[in-house]
Design an enzyme around this catalytic site. Sequence first.
Site, PDB file in Angstrom:
ATOM      1  N   ASP A  14       0.883  -1.177   0.000  1.00 43.93           N
ATOM      2  CA  ASP A  14       0.000   0.000   0.000  1.00 43.93           C
ATOM      3  C   ASP A  14       0.917   1.222   0.000  1.00 43.93           C
ATOM      4  OD1 ASP A  14      -2.370   1.607   0.354  1.00 43.93           O
ATOM      5  OD2 ASP A  14      -1.907   1.768   2.482  1.00 43.93           O
ATOM      6  N   SER A  15       0.308   2.405  -0.150  1.00 42.66           N
ATOM      7  CA  SER A  15       1.100   3.627  -0.066  1.00 42.66           C
ATOM      8  C   SER A  15       1.594   3.867   1.360  1.00 42.66           C
ATOM      9  CB  SER A  15       0.236   4.816  -0.487  1.00 42.66           C
ATOM     10  OG  SER A  15      -0.906   4.889   0.359  1.00 42.66           O
ATOM     11  N   CYS A  77      -4.567  -1.562  -1.735  1.00 39.90           N
ATOM     12  CA  CYS A  77      -4.793  -0.132  -1.920  1.00 39.90           C
ATOM     13  C   CYS A  77      -5.780   0.032  -3.072  1.00 39.90           C
ATOM     14  CB  CYS A  77      -3.456   0.519  -2.275  1.00 39.90           C
ATOM     15  SG  CYS A  77      -3.575   2.245  -2.742  1.00 39.90           S
ATOM     16  N   GLU A 155      -2.126   8.519   8.245  1.00 40.44           N
ATOM     17  CA  GLU A 155      -0.715   8.111   8.186  1.00 40.44           C
ATOM     18  C   GLU A 155       0.078   8.734   9.338  1.00 40.44           C
ATOM     19  OE1 GLU A 155       1.911   5.755   6.033  1.00 40.44           O
ATOM     20  OE2 GLU A 155      -0.213   5.971   5.699  1.00 40.44           O
ATOM     21  N   CYS A 187     -11.086   3.173   0.678  1.00 40.72           N
ATOM     22  CA  CYS A 187      -9.625   3.349   0.775  1.00 40.72           C
ATOM     23  C   CYS A 187      -9.202   2.538   1.985  1.00 40.72           C
ATOM     24  CB  CYS A 187      -9.297   4.830   0.969  1.00 40.72           C
ATOM     25  SG  CYS A 187      -7.596   5.141   1.537  1.00 40.72           S
ATOM     26  N   HIS A 189      -6.958   2.890   4.103  1.00 39.46           N
ATOM     27  CA  HIS A 189      -6.632   3.645   5.321  1.00 39.46           C
ATOM     28  C   HIS A 189      -7.874   3.869   6.191  1.00 39.46           C
ATOM     29  CE1 HIS A 189      -2.808   4.637   3.383  1.00 39.46           C
ATOM     30  NE2 HIS A 189      -2.410   5.254   4.483  1.00 39.46           N
TER      31      HIS A 189
END
Length: 279
Positions: A14-15, A77, A155, A187, A189
Amino acid sequence: MTQSGSENPIGVFDSGVGGLTILRAARQALPCENLVYVADAAHVPYGQKSPEQIQDRALAIGGFLLGQAAKVIVVACNTATAAAIDLLRERLSIPVVGVEPAIKPAVAATHSGVVGVLATPATLASERYLSLIERFAGGIRIVAQPCAGLAEHIERGDLDGERTERLLRGFVEPLLAEGADVIVLGCTHYPLVAHIVQRIAGPGVAVIENGTAVAREVARQLALRGSARAVGTGSEVFWSSGPTQRIDALLGELWAPHARARRLPEVQTRDGRDFNATP
Ligand code: DGL
């Protein structure tokens, strides 16, 4: 070790930390599997990058995971799945499983006939997303809410603070005003702040995500190839392309007290462009 042996790891990326929500579901469904996770933290957020930039990162990390002898790659992601899964499948010789907003189950669950979708600007602008809506929305109204800035905020590790709640109110309240009774966390996250979304939306609104479905698909791919690991306790290795302190703090909270990430070696992109630059 061949690329499809049961000892080979499942590669997940994932990012940033969002994909840990998919990793958690994979660990639950597949307790014996070895897992390698890459957080591309030096390049987060993907959601405000161009498809070409996301494709380059996905290819670079896909190559790294292949080098780690991964037997399957999970693009944990939504944004990278939308921009790059076709390309990854074309270039890599192993199965690639992605994650997409849970539109189909949301459409099945709504009573009001309105579904809200929280996702990154890049996901919502993608052809894959539009095709998902075309195929599964039926007569249901889908209200999309791009959440610029939310993944970066998560994040930074603020999973409970007032600022996160304020940011989320700005994204969730317009969906409620439209009459949504199902909210899709599009998403990876966002499940980390699902409790806040639920608090804002109230008990009459269902908040849904796709982690378990992705884990089921990974299990299916492994079973198809006879490469599942069926005995023993699986291991985990975490890598981050950015400074590891931030992910370490979250790993301690979300995974295990002593889990630590290693610094990802420089991975080659196609033409060496600077992917930190916004498009
Ligand atoms: N976790 C990613 C997703 O599922 C995106 C976060 C980002 O913008 O980097 O879409």
